[in-house]
Design a protein around this motif. Structure first.
Motif, mmCIF file in Angstrom:
data_model
loop_
_atom_site.group_PDB
_atom_site.id
_atom_site.type_symbol
_atom_site.label_atom_id
_atom_site.label_comp_id
_atom_site.label_asym_id
_atom_site.label_seq_id
_atom_site.Cartn_x
_atom_site.Cartn_y
_atom_site.Cartn_z
ATOM 1 N N THR A 1 51.496 38.703 51.432
ATOM 2 C CA THR A 1 51.938 40.478 51.726
ATOM 3 C C THR A 1 50.798 40.842 52.970
ATOM 4 O OG1 THR A 1 51.931 42.654 51.145
ATOM 5 C CG2 THR A 1 50.301 41.212 49.974
ATOM 6 N N GLY A 2 50.934 41.951 53.394
ATOM 7 C CA GLY A 2 49.943 42.367 54.423
ATOM 8 C C GLY A 2 48.804 42.754 53.901
ATOM 9 N N PHE A 3 47.537 42.570 54.360
ATOM 10 C CA PHE A 3 46.370 42.868 53.737
ATOM 11 C C PHE A 3 46.183 44.271 53.781
ATOM 12 C CE2 PHE A 3 45.022 42.098 58.418
ATOM 13 C CZ PHE A 3 44.746 43.576 58.882
ATOM 14 N N GLU A 4 47.036 45.023 54.309
ATOM 15 C CA GLU A 4 46.926 46.570 54.359
ATOM 16 C C GLU A 4 47.549 46.975 53.075
ATOM 17 O OE1 GLU A 4 48.562 44.462 56.589
ATOM 18 O OE2 GLU A 4 50.754 45.154 56.325
ATOM 19 N N ASN A 5 48.139 46.117 52.245
ATOM 20 C CA ASN A 5 48.506 46.521 50.985
ATOM 21 C C ASN A 5 47.553 46.097 49.825
ATOM 22 O OD1 ASN A 5 51.077 47.143 52.078
ATOM 23 N ND2 ASN A 5 51.887 44.972 52.129
ATOM 24 N N ILE A 6 46.288 46.092 50.282
ATOM 25 C CA ILE A 6 45.154 45.460 49.243
ATOM 26 C C ILE A 6 45.247 46.402 48.072
ATOM 27 C CG2 ILE A 6 43.399 46.653 50.638
ATOM 28 C CD1 ILE A 6 42.988 43.462 48.570
ATOM 29 N N LYS A 7 45.153 47.680 48.198
ATOM 30 C CA LYS A 7 45.260 48.495 46.874
ATOM 31 C C LYS A 7 46.194 48.242 45.966
ATOM 32 C CE LYS A 7 41.987 51.901 48.483
ATOM 33 N NZ LYS A 7 41.796 53.495 48.830
ATOM 34 N N THR A 8 47.598 48.076 46.501
ATOM 35 C CA THR A 8 48.581 47.624 45.459
ATOM 36 C C THR A 8 48.257 46.341 44.856
ATOM 37 O OG1 THR A 8 49.919 48.582 47.177
ATOM 38 C CG2 THR A 8 51.127 47.795 45.393
ATOM 39 N N VAL A 9 47.828 45.321 45.683
ATOM 40 C CA VAL A 9 47.814 44.211 45.256
ATOM 41 C C VAL A 9 46.531 43.835 43.922
ATOM 42 C CG1 VAL A 9 46.693 41.746 45.852
ATOM 43 C CG2 VAL A 9 48.586 42.824 47.417
ATOM 44 N N ILE A 10 45.606 44.678 44.219
ATOM 45 C CA ILE A 10 44.401 44.605 43.281
ATOM 46 C C ILE A 10 44.815 45.372 41.876
ATOM 47 C CG2 ILE A 10 42.519 44.080 44.841
ATOM 48 C CD1 ILE A 10 41.558 46.938 44.032
ATOM 49 N N ALA A 11 45.709 46.257 42.154
ATOM 50 C CA ALA A 11 46.252 47.109 40.993
ATOM 51 C C ALA A 11 47.153 46.196 40.352
ATOM 52 C CB ALA A 11 47.130 48.609 41.377
ATOM 53 N N GLU A 12 47.919 45.353 40.918
ATOM 54 C CA GLU A 12 48.768 44.630 40.153
ATOM 55 C C GLU A 12 48.079 43.450 39.460
ATOM 56 O OE1 GLU A 12 52.504 44.833 42.958
ATOM 57 O OE2 GLU A 12 51.438 43.085 43.407
ATOM 58 N N THR A 13 46.912 43.010 39.938
ATOM 59 C CA THR A 13 46.179 41.643 39.266
ATOM 60 C C THR A 13 45.031 42.290 38.499
ATOM 61 O OG1 THR A 13 44.339 42.118 41.173
ATOM 62 C CG2 THR A 13 46.089 40.377 41.479
ATOM 63 N N GLY A 14 44.711 43.540 38.346
ATOM 64 C CA GLY A 14 43.826 43.848 37.422
ATOM 65 C C GLY A 14 42.518 43.934 37.947
ATOM 66 N N ILE A 15 42.248 43.541 39.027
ATOM 67 C CA ILE A 15 40.769 43.309 39.760
ATOM 68 C C ILE A 15 40.533 44.864 39.962
ATOM 69 C CG2 ILE A 15 39.467 42.556 41.700
ATOM 70 C CD1 ILE A 15 41.258 40.053 41.681
ATOM 71 N N THR A 16 39.362 45.389 39.734
ATOM 72 C CA THR A 16 39.333 46.707 40.167
ATOM 73 C C THR A 16 38.112 47.078 41.016
ATOM 74 O OG1 THR A 16 37.244 46.841 38.284
ATOM 75 C CG2 THR A 16 39.476 47.751 37.613
ATOM 76 N N VAL A 17 37.003 46.029 41.209
ATOM 77 C CA VAL A 17 36.212 46.008 42.577
ATOM 78 C C VAL A 17 36.180 44.761 43.175
ATOM 79 C CG1 VAL A 17 34.950 48.133 42.153
ATOM 80 C CG2 VAL A 17 34.233 46.033 41.239
ATOM 81 N N LEU A 18 35.845 44.772 44.513
ATOM 82 C CA LEU A 18 35.470 43.510 45.123
ATOM 83 C C LEU A 18 33.936 43.368 45.694
ATOM 84 C CD1 LEU A 18 38.237 43.413 47.796
ATOM 85 C CD2 LEU A 18 38.297 41.975 45.637
ATOM 86 N N ASP A 19 33.458 42.183 45.282
ATOM 87 C CA ASP A 19 31.959 42.054 45.750
ATOM 88 C C ASP A 19 31.980 41.628 47.246
ATOM 89 O OD1 ASP A 19 30.622 41.986 43.282
ATOM 90 O OD2 ASP A 19 32.115 40.327 42.841
ATOM 91 N N GLY A 20 33.155 41.115 47.971
ATOM 92 C CA GLY A 20 32.915 41.035 49.306
ATOM 93 C C GLY A 20 34.713 40.814 49.849
ATOM 94 N N ALA A 21 34.810 40.811 51.090
ATOM 95 C CA ALA A 21 36.117 40.363 51.784
ATOM 96 C C ALA A 21 35.884 40.088 53.092
ATOM 97 C CB ALA A 21 36.943 41.749 51.602
ATOM 98 N N ILE A 22 36.843 39.351 53.559
ATOM 99 C CA ILE A 22 37.123 38.795 54.987
ATOM 100 C C ILE A 22 38.261 39.028 55.538
ATOM 101 C CG2 ILE A 22 37.091 36.535 54.009
ATOM 102 C CD1 ILE A 22 36.458 35.454 56.688
ATOM 103 N N LEU A 23 38.348 39.601 56.773
ATOM 104 C CA LEU A 23 39.469 39.584 57.552
ATOM 105 C C LEU A 23 39.293 38.838 58.687
ATOM 106 C CD1 LEU A 23 40.396 43.505 57.286
ATOM 107 C CD2 LEU A 23 41.525 41.613 55.983
ATOM 108 N N ASP A 24 40.069 37.857 58.982
ATOM 109 C CA ASP A 24 39.643 36.948 60.244
ATOM 110 C C ASP A 24 41.141 37.109 61.045
ATOM 111 O OD1 ASP A 24 39.387 34.916 62.046
ATOM 112 O OD2 ASP A 24 39.682 33.359 60.660
ATOM 113 N N LEU A 25 41.161 37.928 62.104
ATOM 114 C CA LEU A 25 42.542 38.600 62.598
ATOM 115 C C LEU A 25 43.282 37.680 63.320
ATOM 116 C CD1 LEU A 25 41.276 41.963 63.149
ATOM 117 C CD2 LEU A 25 42.461 41.257 61.323
ATOM 118 N N GLY A 26 44.379 37.838 63.635
ATOM 119 C CA GLY A 26 45.136 37.267 64.959
ATOM 120 C C GLY A 26 46.024 36.218 64.103
#
Ligand SMILES: C[S@@+](CC[C@H](N)C(=O)[O-])C[C@H]1O[C@@H](n2cnc3c(N)ncnc32)[C@H](O)[C@@H]1O
Ligand SMILES: [Zn+2]
Length: 314
Positions: free
Chosen positions: A78-103
């Motif tokens: 999916t698009g990373f812009e949908n991150i909130k929907t994705v984590i709601a589906e997985t049951g993860i509530t918070v992230l310790d870290g994230a990366i976006l390597d664009l293009g």
């Protein structure tokens, strides 16, 4: 499956994110999984990796590449812009870290059928998801369907191309003769539109226009503006977000989004004390962007325009 992509600013990014055993990380543009592999190694068997990419081929390849790492892995096409929907589906509530390597990845660029490259002749596609759901604009729609004015605006704004007006006018003239369908045809038209003297210096004459059309097809600046804030929202206090950009328009969005979280006050200049009540919820780890070393630039031309910025949630 062979998935050629040399990760940019690999160690600078992962060192800056400081992944530790048992943590939960999201790679929002997992691609060939270069950054993700180092993160998997650091978070170990008790960690969780959430891998996102719009490109189904990338996801399939990376699942294989990361199989030997012991952490739990969740993948989402999916698009990373949908991150909130994705984590709601997985049951993860918070992230310790994230990366976006664009293009785009080298794999996407090298695959003529994806239509990203002026170096290989292929269909004018340029969709990050390869048109997986058969919806969404492709490059052929933009080139043949947009008005000359809109083409000119896109090429000027997203390509920062000084010959935008001439290129748009040449495209408009050529498409009257018949639909423009291939990257080779488009690249030829652009070459004709740019005066020979201007063509002799700088990068390939079609580079800026191809970048502009790709940005339009994938709404790259729009999804970045929306996505970046959502990623910052779901970081735990002390959690970090790293973003690698490849041109000034992207970098400006990241710089501004980071600055706003560090200094969100909207009071008029000259007000002695803040009355808007907006306070910082993050701090910039990098005040100036981290750039690739000369050695990396020499070895990987794709790294030349890369900039890395890192933010930490308070
Ligand atoms: C530069 S590559 C990432 C490479 C990766 N960091 C590595 O080390 O192999 C960028 C990837 O982001 C994906 N992508 C681009 N825009 C996206 C978006 N809005 N959402 C999800 N994936 C996206 C592309 O499909 C591509 O695979
Ligand atoms: Zn204020």
């Amino acid at each position: 499956m062979d998935y050629r992509h040399t990760s940019v600013l690999l160690h600078e990014t992962v060192d800056g994110l400081r992944p530790k055993s048992g943590e939960t990380f999201c790679d929002g543009t997992i691609g060939g999984g270069g950054h993700a592999a180092l993160i998997c190694e650091a978070i170990g068997e008790t960690g969780i990796l959430l891998g996102i990419d719009k490109d189904g081929e990338a996801i399939a390849a990376v699942m294989g590449r990361l199989r030997s790492y012991g952490c739990s892995k969740v993948f989402s096409q999916t698009g990373f812009e949908n991150i909130k929907t994705v984590i709601a589906e997985t049951g993860i509530t918070v992230l310790d870290g994230a990366i976006l390597d664009l293009g785009v990845s080298s794999k996407q660029l090298d695959d003529a059928e994806r239509g990203f490259s002026y170096m290989h002749d292929g269909p004018l596609d340029m969709r990050m998801d390869g048109g997986a759901d058969n919806t969404g604009l492709c490059a052929e729609d933009v080139v043949n369907g947009y008005s000359e004015e809109d083409l000119c605006r896109i090429i000027r704004e997203y390509g920062e191309e000084r010959w935008a007006r001439r290129i748009a006018s040449f495209i408009a003239r050529e498409r009257k003769r018949g639909r423009i369908r291939s990257t080779g045809e488009l690249s030829g038209i652009i070459k004709c539109a740019i005066p020979a003297a201007a063509r002799r210096e700088g990068p390939h004459p079609a580079k800026r226009t191809f970048q502009a059309i790709r940005i339009e097809v994938n709404d790259e600046l729009g999804v970045l503006k929306r996505g970046i804030g959502e990623f910052i929202d779901i970081l735990r206090p002390g959690g970090r977000l790293a973003v690698i950009t490849f041109h000034s328009l992207e970098d400006r969005i990241v710089k501004e989004a980071f600055r706003k979280r560090e200094d969100p006050c909207e009071c008029p200049k000259g007000v002695p004390v803040c009355v808007c009540g907006k306070t910082a919820d993050a701090r910039r780890v990098t005040k100036k962007p981290i750039l690739p070393s000369l050695e990396e630039e020499r070895e990987n031309p794709r790294a030349r325009s890369a900039k890395l910025r890192i933010l930490e949630k308070l």
